[in-house]
Design a protein around this motif. Structure first.
Motif, PDB file in Angstrom:
ATOM      1  N   ARG A   1       0.902  -1.300   0.144  1.00  0.00           N
ATOM      2  CA  ARG A   1      -0.028  -0.073  -0.164  1.00  0.00           C
ATOM      3  C   ARG A   1       0.963   1.117   0.055  1.00  0.00           C
ATOM      4  O   ARG A   1       0.513   2.178  -0.690  1.00  0.00           O
ATOM      5  CB  ARG A   1      -0.944   0.010   1.310  1.00  0.00           C
ATOM      6  CG  ARG A   1      -2.065  -0.621   1.144  1.00  0.00           C
ATOM      7  CD  ARG A   1      -3.127  -0.679   2.134  1.00  0.00           C
ATOM      8  NE  ARG A   1      -4.011  -1.711   2.117  1.00  0.00           N
ATOM      9  CZ  ARG A   1      -4.843  -1.922   3.199  1.00  0.00           C
ATOM     10  NH1 ARG A   1      -4.853  -1.036   4.359  1.00  0.00           N
ATOM     11  NH2 ARG A   1      -5.790  -2.748   3.026  1.00  0.00           N
TER      12      ARG A   1
ATOM     13  N   TRP B   1       3.873   1.638  -1.067  1.00  0.00           N
ATOM     14  CA  TRP B   1       4.721   1.599  -2.647  1.00  0.00           C
ATOM     15  C   TRP B   1       3.722   2.216  -3.388  1.00  0.00           C
ATOM     16  O   TRP B   1       4.234   3.049  -4.282  1.00  0.00           O
ATOM     17  CB  TRP B   1       5.131   0.385  -2.956  1.00  0.00           C
ATOM     18  CG  TRP B   1       5.677   0.198  -4.166  1.00  0.00           C
ATOM     19  CD1 TRP B   1       5.161  -0.123  -5.603  1.00  0.00           C
ATOM     20  CD2 TRP B   1       6.963   0.456  -4.517  1.00  0.00           C
ATOM     21  NE1 TRP B   1       6.145   0.042  -6.468  1.00  0.00           N
ATOM     22  CE2 TRP B   1       7.606   0.469  -5.885  1.00  0.00           C
ATOM     23  CE3 TRP B   1       8.195   0.983  -3.821  1.00  0.00           C
ATOM     24  CZ2 TRP B   1       8.470   0.693  -6.532  1.00  0.00           C
ATOM     25  CZ3 TRP B   1       9.393   1.343  -4.317  1.00  0.00           C
ATOM     26  CH2 TRP B   1       9.520   1.305  -5.666  1.00  0.00           C
ATOM     27  N   ASP B   2       2.333   1.742  -3.570  1.00  0.00           N
ATOM     28  CA  ASP B   2       1.471   2.111  -4.221  1.00  0.00           C
ATOM     29  C   ASP B   2       1.059   3.620  -4.040  1.00  0.00           C
ATOM     30  O   ASP B   2       1.070   4.280  -5.029  1.00  0.00           O
ATOM     31  CB  ASP B   2       0.036   1.483  -4.480  1.00  0.00           C
ATOM     32  CG  ASP B   2       0.175  -0.111  -4.734  1.00  0.00           C
ATOM     33  OD1 ASP B   2       1.284  -0.042  -5.736  1.00  0.00           O
ATOM     34  OD2 ASP B   2      -0.354  -1.000  -4.599  1.00  0.00           O
ATOM     35  N   TRP B   3       0.981   4.110  -2.905  1.00  0.00           N
ATOM     36  CA  TRP B   3       0.843   5.283  -2.519  1.00  0.00           C
ATOM     37  C   TRP B   3       2.034   6.363  -3.068  1.00  0.00           C
ATOM     38  O   TRP B   3       1.603   7.383  -3.747  1.00  0.00           O
ATOM     39  CB  TRP B   3       0.592   5.583  -0.937  1.00  0.00           C
ATOM     40  CG  TRP B   3       0.410   7.102  -0.467  1.00  0.00           C
ATOM     41  CD1 TRP B   3      -0.558   7.801  -0.775  1.00  0.00           C
ATOM     42  CD2 TRP B   3       1.314   7.607   0.093  1.00  0.00           C
ATOM     43  NE1 TRP B   3      -0.315   9.074  -0.203  1.00  0.00           N
ATOM     44  CE2 TRP B   3       0.729   8.918   0.531  1.00  0.00           C
ATOM     45  CE3 TRP B   3       2.436   7.114   0.853  1.00  0.00           C
ATOM     46  CZ2 TRP B   3       1.521   9.909   1.431  1.00  0.00           C
ATOM     47  CZ3 TRP B   3       3.330   8.238   1.741  1.00  0.00           C
ATOM     48  CH2 TRP B   3       2.667   9.579   1.739  1.00  0.00           C
ATOM     49  N   LYS B   4       3.065   5.856  -2.625  1.00  0.00           N
ATOM     50  CA  LYS B   4       4.393   6.743  -3.251  1.00  0.00           C
ATOM     51  C   LYS B   4       4.435   6.891  -4.606  1.00  0.00           C
ATOM     52  O   LYS B   4       5.338   7.795  -5.251  1.00  0.00           O
ATOM     53  CB  LYS B   4       5.567   6.296  -2.586  1.00  0.00           C
ATOM     54  CG  LYS B   4       5.713   6.466  -0.908  1.00  0.00           C
ATOM     55  CD  LYS B   4       5.560   7.886  -0.548  1.00  0.00           C
ATOM     56  CE  LYS B   4       6.823   8.686  -0.792  1.00  0.00           C
ATOM     57  NZ  LYS B   4       7.022  10.149  -0.469  1.00  0.00           N
ATOM     58  N   ASN B   5       4.085   5.875  -5.703  1.00  0.00           N
ATOM     59  CA  ASN B   5       4.361   5.653  -6.663  1.00  0.00           C
ATOM     60  C   ASN B   5       3.087   5.810  -7.603  1.00  0.00           C
ATOM     61  O   ASN B   5       2.987   5.479  -8.595  1.00  0.00           O
ATOM     62  CB  ASN B   5       5.207   4.510  -7.242  1.00  0.00           C
ATOM     63  CG  ASN B   5       6.193   4.455  -6.568  1.00  0.00           C
ATOM     64  OD1 ASN B   5       7.435   5.545  -6.935  1.00  0.00           O
ATOM     65  ND2 ASN B   5       6.553   3.524  -5.812  1.00  0.00           N
ATOM     66  N   GLN B   6       1.973   6.520  -7.051  1.00  0.00           N
ATOM     67  CA  GLN B   6       0.855   6.703  -7.793  1.00  0.00           C
ATOM     68  C   GLN B   6       0.940   7.511  -9.175  1.00  0.00           C
ATOM     69  O   GLN B   6       1.687   8.325  -9.231  1.00  0.00           O
ATOM     70  CB  GLN B   6      -0.239   7.389  -6.773  1.00  0.00           C
ATOM     71  CG  GLN B   6      -1.728   7.179  -7.231  1.00  0.00           C
ATOM     72  CD  GLN B   6      -2.626   8.040  -6.506  1.00  0.00           C
ATOM     73  OE1 GLN B   6      -2.147   8.653  -5.396  1.00  0.00           O
ATOM     74  NE2 GLN B   6      -3.823   7.549  -6.589  1.00  0.00           N
ATOM     75  N   GLY B   7       0.508   7.008 -10.153  1.00  0.00           N
ATOM     76  CA  GLY B   7       0.476   7.786 -11.390  1.00  0.00           C
ATOM     77  C   GLY B   7       1.652   7.211 -12.294  1.00  0.00           C
ATOM     78  O   GLY B   7       1.999   7.733 -13.425  1.00  0.00           O
ATOM     79  N   ARG B   8       2.749   6.664 -11.779  1.00  0.00           N
ATOM     80  CA  ARG B   8       4.144   6.254 -12.352  1.00  0.00           C
ATOM     81  C   ARG B   8       4.096   4.736 -12.730  1.00  0.00           C
ATOM     82  O   ARG B   8       4.936   4.157 -13.078  1.00  0.00           O
ATOM     83  CB  ARG B   8       5.078   6.771 -11.587  1.00  0.00           C
ATOM     84  CG  ARG B   8       5.255   8.025 -11.482  1.00  0.00           C
ATOM     85  CD  ARG B   8       6.420   8.312 -10.624  1.00  0.00           C
ATOM     86  NE  ARG B   8       6.091   8.669  -9.225  1.00  0.00           N
ATOM     87  CZ  ARG B   8       6.689   9.030  -8.447  1.00  0.00           C
ATOM     88  NH1 ARG B   8       8.048   9.172  -8.440  1.00  0.00           N
ATOM     89  NH2 ARG B   8       6.123   9.009  -7.252  1.00  0.00           N
ATOM     90  N   GLN B   9       3.036   4.003 -12.317  1.00  0.00           N
ATOM     91  CA  GLN B   9       3.087   2.503 -12.423  1.00  0.00           C
ATOM     92  C   GLN B   9       2.533   2.091 -13.548  1.00  0.00           C
ATOM     93  O   GLN B   9       1.257   2.560 -14.138  1.00  0.00           O
ATOM     94  CB  GLN B   9       2.532   1.656 -11.257  1.00  0.00           C
ATOM     95  CG  GLN B   9       3.338   2.093  -9.932  1.00  0.00           C
ATOM     96  CD  GLN B   9       2.765   1.381  -8.763  1.00  0.00           C
ATOM     97  OE1 GLN B   9       2.271   0.036  -8.674  1.00  0.00           O
ATOM     98  NE2 GLN B   9       2.456   2.025  -7.596  1.00  0.00           N
TER      99      GLN B   9
ATOM    100  N   LYS C   1       0.080   0.085 -14.107  1.00  0.00           N
ATOM    101  CA  LYS C   1      -1.365  -0.172 -13.818  1.00  0.00           C
ATOM    102  C   LYS C   1      -2.167   1.268 -14.026  1.00  0.00           C
ATOM    103  O   LYS C   1      -3.268   1.294 -14.321  1.00  0.00           O
ATOM    104  CB  LYS C   1      -1.756  -0.827 -12.603  1.00  0.00           C
ATOM    105  CG  LYS C   1      -1.521  -0.028 -11.256  1.00  0.00           C
ATOM    106  CD  LYS C   1      -1.583  -0.686 -10.067  1.00  0.00           C
ATOM    107  CE  LYS C   1      -1.352  -0.051  -8.902  1.00  0.00           C
ATOM    108  NZ  LYS C   1      -1.576  -0.701  -7.665  1.00  0.00           N
ATOM    109  N   ASP C   2      -1.306   2.295 -13.745  1.00  0.00           N
ATOM    110  CA  ASP C   2      -1.752   3.466 -13.882  1.00  0.00           C
ATOM    111  C   ASP C   2      -1.857   4.082 -15.161  1.00  0.00           C
ATOM    112  O   ASP C   2      -2.522   5.158 -15.713  1.00  0.00           O
ATOM    113  CB  ASP C   2      -1.146   4.585 -12.805  1.00  0.00           C
ATOM    114  CG  ASP C   2      -1.293   4.043 -11.355  1.00  0.00           C
ATOM    115  OD1 ASP C   2      -2.468   3.540 -11.167  1.00  0.00           O
ATOM    116  OD2 ASP C   2      -0.470   4.438 -10.766  1.00  0.00           O
TER     117      ASP C   2
END
Length: 64
Positions: free
Chosen positions: A40, A42-50, A52-53
């Motif tokens: 969670r 990791w997903d929060w800190k890299n939101q928009g750069r993964q 899946k985004d």
């Protein structure tokens, strides 16, 4: 004070097999909780750069 510590000792630590089971159970539980919350974070800190985004920008479906 000695009453509850004595009951904890008699319940969890007195028999080695139970003690080892408690240790393994606690380690497994800690691993699951740590994995969930680290994912969670990791997903929060890299939101928009993964992938899946941003997948919708690069992959088109066959229906279109």
């Amino acid at each position: 004070m000695a009453g509850w510590t004595n009951s904890i000792y008699n319940t969890f630590i007195r028999r080695n097999s139970v003690f080892v089971g408690v240790i393994f159970g606690a380690a497994f539980g800690f691993e699951v909780v740590f994995d969930v919350y680290s994912q969670r974070f990791w997903d929060w800190k890299n939101q928009g750069r993964q992938w899946k985004d941003i997948r919708h920008k690069y992959v088109t479906s066959d229906d279109e």
